[in-house]
Design a protein around this motif. Structure first.
Motif, PDB file in Angstrom:
ATOM      1  N   ILE A  73     -61.343  18.292 -27.674  1.00 27.10           N
ATOM      2  CA  ILE A  73     -60.601  18.942 -26.449  1.00 27.10           C
ATOM      3  C   ILE A  73     -60.792  18.258 -25.096  1.00 27.10           C
ATOM      4  O   ILE A  73     -61.618  17.360 -25.420  1.00 27.10           O
ATOM      5  CB  ILE A  73     -62.144  20.358 -26.013  1.00 27.10           C
ATOM      6  N   PRO A  74     -59.129  17.975 -24.299  1.00 22.99           N
ATOM      7  CA  PRO A  74     -58.919  17.157 -23.659  1.00 22.99           C
ATOM      8  C   PRO A  74     -59.627  17.520 -22.376  1.00 22.99           C
ATOM      9  O   PRO A  74     -60.159  18.862 -21.855  1.00 22.99           O
ATOM     10  CB  PRO A  74     -57.147  17.780 -23.350  1.00 22.99           C
ATOM     11  N   PHE A  75     -59.770  16.233 -21.826  1.00 26.59           N
ATOM     12  CA  PHE A  75     -61.148  16.397 -20.426  1.00 26.59           C
ATOM     13  C   PHE A  75     -60.085  17.007 -19.457  1.00 26.59           C
ATOM     14  O   PHE A  75     -59.239  16.370 -19.206  1.00 26.59           O
ATOM     15  CB  PHE A  75     -62.154  14.917 -20.182  1.00 26.59           C
ATOM     16  N   ASP A  76     -61.212  17.902 -18.542  1.00 21.96           N
ATOM     17  CA  ASP A  76     -59.285  18.060 -17.092  1.00 21.96           C
ATOM     18  C   ASP A  76     -60.404  17.094 -16.415  1.00 21.96           C
ATOM     19  O   ASP A  76     -61.238  18.566 -15.102  1.00 21.96           O
ATOM     20  CB  ASP A  76     -59.396  19.167 -17.127  1.00 21.96           C
ATOM     21  N   ALA A  77     -60.555  16.635 -15.604  1.00 25.01           N
ATOM     22  CA  ALA A  77     -60.693  15.973 -14.624  1.00 25.01           C
ATOM     23  C   ALA A  77     -60.473  16.632 -13.175  1.00 25.01           C
ATOM     24  O   ALA A  77     -61.537  16.906 -12.780  1.00 25.01           O
ATOM     25  CB  ALA A  77     -60.903  14.254 -14.473  1.00 25.01           C
ATOM     26  N   THR A  78     -59.615  17.422 -13.383  1.00 18.55           N
ATOM     27  CA  THR A  78     -59.295  18.041 -12.128  1.00 18.55           C
ATOM     28  C   THR A  78     -59.776  19.551 -11.790  1.00 18.55           C
ATOM     29  O   THR A  78     -60.717  19.644 -10.672  1.00 18.55           O
ATOM     30  CB  THR A  78     -57.945  18.130 -11.924  1.00 18.55           C
ATOM     31  N   LEU A  79     -60.323  20.480 -13.246  1.00 23.08           N
ATOM     32  CA  LEU A  79     -61.339  21.278 -12.605  1.00 23.08           C
ATOM     33  C   LEU A  79     -62.252  20.586 -12.564  1.00 23.08           C
ATOM     34  O   LEU A  79     -63.618  21.516 -11.936  1.00 23.08           O
ATOM     35  CB  LEU A  79     -60.780  21.843 -14.243  1.00 23.08           C
ATOM     36  N   ALA A  80     -62.958  19.659 -13.349  1.00 23.06           N
ATOM     37  CA  ALA A  80     -64.477  19.621 -13.367  1.00 23.06           C
ATOM     38  C   ALA A  80     -64.929  18.693 -12.489  1.00 23.06           C
ATOM     39  O   ALA A  80     -65.586  19.462 -10.987  1.00 23.06           O
ATOM     40  CB  ALA A  80     -64.535  18.221 -14.308  1.00 23.06           C
ATOM     41  N   LYS A  81     -63.771  18.711 -10.698  1.00 24.73           N
ATOM     42  CA  LYS A  81     -63.956  18.423  -9.799  1.00 24.73           C
ATOM     43  C   LYS A  81     -63.875  19.557  -9.366  1.00 24.73           C
ATOM     44  O   LYS A  81     -64.637  19.435  -8.020  1.00 24.73           O
ATOM     45  CB  LYS A  81     -62.903  17.202  -9.195  1.00 24.73           C
ATOM     46  N   GLU A  82     -62.905  19.847  -9.189  1.00 25.15           N
ATOM     47  CA  GLU A  82     -63.202  21.541  -8.309  1.00 25.15           C
ATOM     48  C   GLU A  82     -64.102  22.278  -8.772  1.00 25.15           C
ATOM     49  O   GLU A  82     -64.681  22.705  -7.410  1.00 25.15           O
ATOM     50  CB  GLU A  82     -62.201  22.350  -9.158  1.00 25.15           C
ATOM     51  N   GLY A  85     -66.974  19.930  -7.458  1.00 21.59           N
ATOM     52  CA  GLY A  85     -66.946  19.003  -5.358  1.00 21.59           C
ATOM     53  C   GLY A  85     -66.998  18.056  -5.644  1.00 21.59           C
ATOM     54  O   GLY A  85     -67.582  17.186  -4.767  1.00 21.59           O
ATOM     55  N   LYS A  86     -67.335  17.170  -6.729  1.00 16.65           N
ATOM     56  CA  LYS A  86     -67.005  15.651  -6.729  1.00 16.65           C
ATOM     57  C   LYS A  86     -66.446  15.322  -8.146  1.00 16.65           C
ATOM     58  O   LYS A  86     -66.015  15.500  -8.984  1.00 16.65           O
ATOM     59  CB  LYS A  86     -68.648  14.944  -6.729  1.00 16.65           C
ATOM     60  N   LYS A  87     -65.800  14.246  -8.363  1.00 17.08           N
ATOM     61  CA  LYS A  87     -65.368  13.143  -9.079  1.00 17.08           C
ATOM     62  C   LYS A  87     -66.283  13.269 -10.524  1.00 17.08           C
ATOM     63  O   LYS A  87     -67.456  12.306 -10.736  1.00 17.08           O
ATOM     64  CB  LYS A  87     -64.258  11.729  -8.792  1.00 17.08           C
ATOM     65  N   ILE A  88     -65.992  13.228 -11.652  1.00 18.58           N
ATOM     66  CA  ILE A  88     -66.548  13.101 -12.713  1.00 18.58           C
ATOM     67  C   ILE A  88     -66.060  13.086 -13.716  1.00 18.58           C
ATOM     68  O   ILE A  88     -64.393  13.201 -14.488  1.00 18.58           O
ATOM     69  CB  ILE A  88     -67.155  14.978 -13.319  1.00 18.58           C
ATOM     70  N   LYS A  89     -66.742  11.478 -14.654  1.00 13.32           N
ATOM     71  CA  LYS A  89     -65.790  10.829 -15.248  1.00 13.32           C
ATOM     72  C   LYS A  89     -66.137  11.287 -16.930  1.00 13.32           C
ATOM     73  O   LYS A  89     -67.469  11.901 -17.113  1.00 13.32           O
ATOM     74  CB  LYS A  89     -66.680   9.542 -15.053  1.00 13.32           C
ATOM     75  N   GLU A  90     -64.992  11.240 -17.426  1.00 13.48           N
ATOM     76  CA  GLU A  90     -64.842  11.444 -19.482  1.00 13.48           C
ATOM     77  C   GLU A  90     -66.613  11.204 -19.558  1.00 13.48           C
ATOM     78  O   GLU A  90     -66.408  10.037 -20.005  1.00 13.48           O
ATOM     79  CB  GLU A  90     -63.463  12.147 -19.687  1.00 13.48           C
ATOM     80  N   LEU A 160     -71.730  25.573 -16.908  1.00 12.84           N
ATOM     81  CA  LEU A 160     -71.962  24.395 -16.341  1.00 12.84           C
ATOM     82  C   LEU A 160     -73.076  24.748 -15.235  1.00 12.84           C
ATOM     83  O   LEU A 160     -74.182  24.764 -15.352  1.00 12.84           O
ATOM     84  CB  LEU A 160     -71.556  23.149 -17.289  1.00 12.84           C
ATOM     85  N   LYS A 161     -71.998  24.579 -13.839  1.00 13.96           N
ATOM     86  CA  LYS A 161     -72.427  24.655 -12.861  1.00 13.96           C
ATOM     87  C   LYS A 161     -73.590  25.732 -12.757  1.00 13.96           C
ATOM     88  O   LYS A 161     -74.633  25.809 -12.113  1.00 13.96           O
ATOM     89  CB  LYS A 161     -71.450  24.866 -12.157  1.00 13.96           C
ATOM     90  N   ASP A 162     -72.868  27.086 -12.821  1.00 13.00           N
ATOM     91  CA  ASP A 162     -74.006  27.892 -13.188  1.00 13.00           C
ATOM     92  C   ASP A 162     -74.913  27.698 -13.578  1.00 13.00           C
ATOM     93  O   ASP A 162     -76.254  28.536 -12.585  1.00 13.00           O
ATOM     94  CB  ASP A 162     -73.371  29.495 -13.330  1.00 13.00           C
TER      95      ASP A 162
END
Length: 172
Positions: A73-82, A85-90, A160-162
């Motif tokens: 499953i490709p990692f979508d850093a943009t969606l994770a940050k969205e 609210g912070k940059k997430i590293k794979e 996950l966030k919820d």
């Protein structure tokens, strides 16, 4: 005209015509060979192109099947940050509620370096990893960590966030 001049003149003209025709024939033969060689090259290139297209189709099919079966499953850093609210590293295990830098280090010592690996780890194994760090880590309860890691691996950031918003230090 004198016959002595006429015969060499006729022989010269005939020789010139024959030379011209032989030259044309040999040129056609040479061009014909080049044409055959070029046609052979074209046929090889077309065959190679077909093979490439078939390989591409097979790889695309394999990728689609792998994605559908959660193998990759490709990692979508943009969606994770969205969502966070912070940059997430794979494969940053610290995204898991209750896991900090030191606990992440313990998991790395056990070869658990990715969300996928943590998601496939039993709660008992997680507790074993914590116990290996000494008394101060035994108090942590990793009951939700594998599931959180699986959600991160699958890119289910909203879910996950919820869920994390309702957790207390990673405990349900």
């Amino acid at each position: 005209m004198n016959q002595s001049i006429l015969i060499p003149l006729v022989v010269g003209v005939i020789s010139a015509i024959l030379g011209y025709l032989l030259g044309r024939l040999s040129k056609k033969s040479k061009n014909g060979n080049e044409k055959v060689l070029l046609n052979n090259k074209i046929a090889k290139l077309e065959s190679s192109l077909r093979n490439c297209k078939e390989s591409k189709l097979i790889l695309e099919t394999d990728l689609k099947l792998a994605q559908e079966s959660n193998v990759f499953i490709p990692f979508d850093a943009t969606l994770a940050k969205e969502v966070f609210g912070k940059k997430i590293k794979e494969n940053d295990l610290k995204i898991i509620e209750g896991v900090g830098p030191k606990i992440e280090g313990l998991f790395h010592k056990f070869g658990i370096n990715t969300w996928k690996a943590l998601g496939e780890t039993s709660i008992a194994k997680c507790q074993e990893v914590l116990n290996s760090g000494g008394e101060r880590y035994k108090i942590h309860k990793p009951n939700t960590w594998p599931k959180q890691a699986q959600l991160a691996y699958e890119g289910k950031w909203e879910e996950l966030k919820d869920w994390q918003d309702n957790l207390d230090g990673g405990k349900a």
